[in-house]
Design a protein around this motif. Structure first.
Motif, PDB file in Angstrom:
ATOM      1  N   GLU A 186     107.491  40.395  69.185  1.00  0.00           N
ATOM      2  CA  GLU A 186     107.787  38.975  69.020  1.00  0.00           C
ATOM      3  C   GLU A 186     109.024  38.540  68.324  1.00  0.00           C
ATOM      4  OE1 GLU A 186     105.045  40.398  67.990  1.00  0.00           O
ATOM      5  OE2 GLU A 186     103.314  39.027  67.347  1.00  0.00           O
ATOM      6  N   ASP A 236     102.774  33.351  60.897  1.00  0.00           N
ATOM      7  CA  ASP A 236     103.061  34.473  61.667  1.00  0.00           C
ATOM      8  C   ASP A 236     104.111  35.339  60.565  1.00  0.00           C
ATOM      9  OD1 ASP A 236     102.195  33.656  63.967  1.00  0.00           O
ATOM     10  OD2 ASP A 236     103.719  32.487  64.792  1.00  0.00           O
ATOM     11  N   ARG A 239     102.129  37.986  59.007  1.00  0.00           N
ATOM     12  CA  ARG A 239     101.918  38.914  59.920  1.00  0.00           C
ATOM     13  C   ARG A 239     103.186  39.969  60.189  1.00  0.00           C
ATOM     14  NH1 ARG A 239     101.529  38.818  65.099  1.00  0.00           N
ATOM     15  NH2 ARG A 239     102.099  36.506  65.063  1.00  0.00           N
TER      16      ARG A 239
END
Ligand code: NCD
Length: 306
Positions: A186, A236, A239
């Protein structure tokens, strides 16, 4: 009049001269102590900063000049709705040179277009951070003796990390630089960096996820923090935030000459136990940031010291 928006605003030869000047400043501080007597630097910071703002201020003070400015948008007229264009027009009446940090990509460029004084981009959103790159180049050249022929691993938030984008832009101009881009899926580099900068340059680059696999082959490991302020949601960030932690165990996998850099601030990505490792160069890097900003101010103000 010259501004600094991107590291590419200087040719390789000009950069070489700037880094030489920074090394001369490092070795002969007294010679430069009055080079900017009577001159003023404005620091216009619409986003938090410790190193960049204070190293700019230290740089101008070391040169005999003075500083003025603001350190958050709230304490400037931006809070009343003033545009960057108007602010810089006014600051041009008060100072000789300005360093601007802004959360919006391109804001320092808008300022430069309306400015009567040189403007330095001190970080614009997730885009560029050219003076951190000058700092990184000076650190690498001073400690490794060269900018070409190196394998550099960039690790962490390669998507939002503007220091990474600027450094890649700058390093592709040197020969035989290999890039190992270490990040979670990501947080890979933006497409424009991968396609328009890396692929176009013809340099070898790989994208990997595991730091442990990459570390043995590196000359330089450039760690970065996950850029919390640029995430759209906190989940996010949570994480991703501890995805990489460089510790003693991982340092054992690295070569004896590998150098660890980090633009700082660090959060958890480098364990404090690494600080005493002779290969940890990030605090030295912060020191180089002052010399290179002194060299930059002298260059943009066209001050020659014999
Ligand atoms: C960097 C920045 O502002 O982009 N900090 C700095 O100027 N040394 C890196 C960061 O904030 O993670």
């Amino acid at each position: 009049m010259r501004h600094l928006m991107s590291p590419l605003d200087f040719s390789v030869e000009e950069l070489e001269r700037l880094l030489d000047l920074a090394n001369d400043i490092e070795n002969h501080r007294d010679k430069y102590a009055h080079a900017c007597d009577g001159k003023k630097l404005a620091t216009l910071f619409y986003e938090p900063s410790t190193r960049t703002r204070l190293s700019f201020e230290a740089a101008m003070l070391n040169l005999g000049g003075s500083v003025l400015g603001f350190s958050s948008a709230d304490s400037s007229s931006a809070a009343k709705g003033e545009s960057v264009a108007d602010t810089i027009r006014v600051i041009s009446c008060y100072a000789d040179i300005a360093a601007m940090r802004h959360p919006k990509e391109g804001a320092p460029l808008v300022a430069a277009l309306h400015s009567g004084i040189p403007v330095i981009n001190a970080g614009d959103g997730g885009h560029q951070h050219p003076t951190q790159t000058l700092t990184d180049l000076l650190t690498i050249r001073s400690l490794k003796g060269r900018l070409g022929g190196l394998t550099i691993g960039l690790c962490g938030d390669l998507k939002f990390g503007r220091t990474v984008h600027s450094l890649i832009n700058a390093l592709v101009r040197y020969e035989n630089v290999r890039f190992v881009l270490i990040s979670p899926e990501e947080l890979r580099v933006p497409d424009y960096v991968r396609e328009d900068v890396l692929r176009k340059s013809g340099h070898e680059f790989t994208e990997v996820t595991r730091l442990e696999d990459a570390i043995p082959e590196l000359d330089i490991l450039y760690m970065t923090r996950v850029q919390r302020e640029r995430f759209f949601n906190e989940e996010d960030y949570v994480r991703m935030k501890d995805f990489y932690i460089l510790d003693k165990e991982k340092m054992r996998l690295a070569g004896p000459e590998m150098m660890v850099l980090h633009p700082l601030p660090r959060v958890n990505e480098i364990s404090v136990e690494v600080d005493s490792d002779p290969r940890a160069a990030y605090f030295k890097q912060a020191q180089y940031g002052v010399y290179v900003r002194m060299a930059l101010i002298l260059t943009l103000l066209e001050v020659n010291v014999c």
